[in-house]
Design an enzyme around this catalytic site. Structure first.
Site, PDB file in Angstrom:
ATOM      1  N   TYR A 151     -19.295 -25.923   5.471  1.00 54.61           N
ATOM      2  CA  TYR A 151     -18.080 -26.624   5.070  1.00 54.61           C
ATOM      3  C   TYR A 151     -18.241 -28.126   5.276  1.00 54.61           C
ATOM      4  O   TYR A 151     -18.930 -28.563   6.217  1.00 54.61           O
ATOM      5  CB  TYR A 151     -16.876 -26.144   5.889  1.00 54.61           C
TER       6      TYR A 151
ATOM      7  N   TYR B 221     -22.502 -17.620   5.946  1.00 48.43           N
ATOM      8  CA  TYR B 221     -22.767 -18.485   7.096  1.00 48.43           C
ATOM      9  C   TYR B 221     -22.521 -17.741   8.409  1.00 48.43           C
ATOM     10  O   TYR B 221     -21.709 -16.814   8.471  1.00 48.43           O
ATOM     11  CB  TYR B 221     -21.909 -19.750   7.037  1.00 48.43           C
TER      12      TYR B 221
ATOM     13  N   ARG C 289     -20.467 -14.271   7.905  1.00 55.74           N
ATOM     14  CA  ARG C 289     -19.337 -14.025   7.015  1.00 55.74           C
ATOM     15  C   ARG C 289     -19.856 -13.687   5.626  1.00 55.74           C
ATOM     16  O   ARG C 289     -20.782 -14.307   5.121  1.00 55.74           O
ATOM     17  CB  ARG C 289     -18.442 -15.271   6.893  1.00 55.74           C
TER      18      ARG C 289
ATOM     19  N   HIS D 189     -17.213 -15.934   0.443  1.00 51.24           N
ATOM     20  CA  HIS D 189     -15.778 -15.873   0.149  1.00 51.24           C
ATOM     21  C   HIS D 189     -15.239 -17.249  -0.203  1.00 51.24           C
ATOM     22  O   HIS D 189     -15.840 -18.277   0.105  1.00 51.24           O
ATOM     23  CB  HIS D 189     -15.006 -15.323   1.366  1.00 51.24           C
TER      24      HIS D 189
ATOM     25  N   HIS E 298     -11.393 -19.278   0.049  1.00 48.28           N
ATOM     26  CA  HIS E 298     -10.020 -19.245   0.551  1.00 48.28           C
ATOM     27  C   HIS E 298      -9.062 -19.715  -0.542  1.00 48.28           C
ATOM     28  O   HIS E 298      -9.331 -20.706  -1.234  1.00 48.28           O
ATOM     29  CB  HIS E 298      -9.867 -20.177   1.763  1.00 48.28           C
TER      30      HIS E 298
END
Length: 236
Positions: A107, A146, A156, A159, A161
């Site tokens: 991120y 990640y 994870r 995906h 959000h």
């Protein structure tokens, strides 16, 4: 003078949304409430704002690959779908926001210290308004998996959000979209916190009809706000 009439709360009857405390998802142990919620009546403060509209969303906000001078690195994809109510009717003029990791699984945030490369041409944040048919469309990159330290060798699943705003600040819903066939589903506690019958509603479907030849693959993800087929949300 007529008294203000506002809608009350509608709680999940069970079977769709994940519990606020899910033992497999480590951080919920610290942040989930230990007592039953106390409903508070809505007042004018809760039902006014935000001021949303086409003029407040820039033409490039939906295209995460055009927000910087250069071309971001990764697999370009199109994510589209409709926002629907419990009867399958379109929900127009809804602000849809998304945020995600880059193609390397990182991120663009100071707290993300995963030793994967940052992309100066990819911030990972976009938004758009649904049209008269409830449709939204984003151009972005397929996010990478990640590590997140929730359990041993924890990763994870890929995906994105999603956040949806209604006509008031308290009318915000948050969910996650997954990709079909992800090998990490079995060990993703957030995915597995959702009742088994509802998990498939968080998985997008590959959509060849919206794929742009020689440019980008497409995935379809409809978001249902209420009812039997509602999309699982992170907050109730």
């Amino acid at each position: 003078m007529t008294d203000l009439v506002v809608p009350g709360y509608r709680r999940d009857p069970g079977g769709t949304h994940p519990p606020l405390a899910s033992p497999g998802y480590g951080s919920t142990v610290l942040r989930a409430p230990s007592q039953e919620p106390v409903p508070l009546p809505h007042t004018l403060t809760e039902i006014t704002g935000p001021a949303l509209g086409e003029g407040r969303v820039l033409p490039t906000d939906h295209d995460l690959t055009r927000q910087h001078e250069g071309e971001p690195l990764g697999e370009r994809i199109i994510v589209h779908g409709r926002v629907l109510d419990s009867d399958g009717r379109a929900v127009p003029d809804t602000l849809v926001e998304l945020w995600q990791a880059n193609s390397a699984g990182r991120y663009s945030h100071s707290r993300d210290q995963h030793p994967a490369p940052l992309d100066p041409n990819f911030t990972g944040v976009g938004r758009c308004m649904t049209d008269s048919t409830g449709h939204f469309r984003f151009v972005t990159l397929k996010p990478g998996a990640y590590p997140w330290r929730n359990h041993e060798n924890a990763w994870r699943a890929q995906h994105i959000h999603f956040s949806l705003f209604g006509r008031a600040f308290v009318q915000r819903l948050v969910t996650q979209m997954y990709f079909p066939g992800d090998p990490l589903f079995y060990q993703d506690p957030i995915y597995n916190a959702v009742p088994a019958a509802a998990r498939g509603r968080m998985i997008s479907s590959f959509d060849l009809s919206e794929t742009v030849p020689e440019w980008a693959l497409a995935y379809k993800f409809d978001i249902v706000l209420r009812g039997r087929d509602q999309t699982p949300m992170e907050s109730q």
